[in-house]
Design a protein around this motif. Structure first.
Motif: not given
Length: 244
Positions: A190-197
């Motif tokens: 787990f890494t608390m990062k975002t990702i675009s749709r």
């Protein structure tokens, strides 16, 4: 390649349809209502208010090589889980069951890719204590609808894991409407990062196009630096997921 996309009108599904047609694939987009804006390219449009109907599901996946589901729950206000959830609480599990049954027929596609979640429950075992407590508080106290969706997605993953299909359930942590970069990190950790749709769609299409075995079944996917190859997880990530 022939690809059927359930949830083709959603934030991820529209990108999957567009990218797949750009790559020259034959795409069939499945919609619960006729799209206000037709998909780009020559994608086939298939509409049914009852996507759980076995006959419709068989028709939708007929002739496909890969089935993709990017379905998301509907709320009174789009993408706002603090408003009333309109979708049935078992939306994802019911669709998984329907598709699994349809894919048992001879000649049906053997690969199923269903978007899951990295923040609403299924990925809790991959988190440290801090993030796990934070997300549990958020989805049980602050926004209970997220907990309901997470339980449904966990049930979906359980349905997929019990099959003999070549299945994948990518787990984005936090979605954004950012641009397509093509740089995605897939990991068992787990890494608390975002990702675009758009990048989630890119990763889904990478899975669809990659015939090699050994991919993570439930990868946590986030944005990655441009210097890292996104399509294949590291050997230590594979080992981490297989560990008891």
């Amino acid at each position: 390649m022939k690809i059927t996309v359930f949830g083709a009108s959603g934030g991820i599904g529209t990108h999957v349809v567009d990218l797949a047609t750009q790559h020259g694939h034959q795409v069939r987009g499945v919609y619960r209502a006729a799209p206000r804006i037709p998909p780009a390219g020559q994608a086939e449009i298939l509409v049914s208010a009852d996507i759980f109907d076995p006959g419709f599901a068989a028709k939708a996946i007929g002739g496909a090589d890969v089935v993709v589901t990017t379905l998301g729950p509907d709320f009174a206000k789009r993408h706002n889980p603090r408003t009333t959830m309109i979708s049935p609480p078992d939306l994802h599990q019911r669709l998984a069951r329907t598709l699994i049954a349809a894919m048992k027929d001879p000649g049906a596609p053997g690969r199923l890719i269903s978007v899951s979640t990295g923040s609403m429950g299924p990925a809790d075992a991959a988190m440290g204590a801090g993030p796990r407590l934070l997300f549990r508080f958020f989805r049980t106290v602050v926004t209970p609808n997220l907990g309901r969706v997470g339980r449904d997605l966990q049930a979906m993953e359980d349905e997929l894991a019990a099959t003999g299909l070549d299945w994948y359930a990518p787990r984005p942590v936090k979605l954004t409407d950012g641009q397509l970069t093509g740089h995605v990190q897939a990991s068992a950790r787990f890494t608390m990062k975002t990702i675009s749709r758009a990048d989630v769609a890119w990763y889904i299409l990478s899975l669809a196009e990659d015939p090699r075995p050994g991919q993570l079944r439930t990868p946590i996917i986030t944005s990655a630096s441009s210097g890292r190859s996104p399509a294949r997880p590291r050997a230590e990530d594979l080992a981490a997921q297989r560990a008891p």
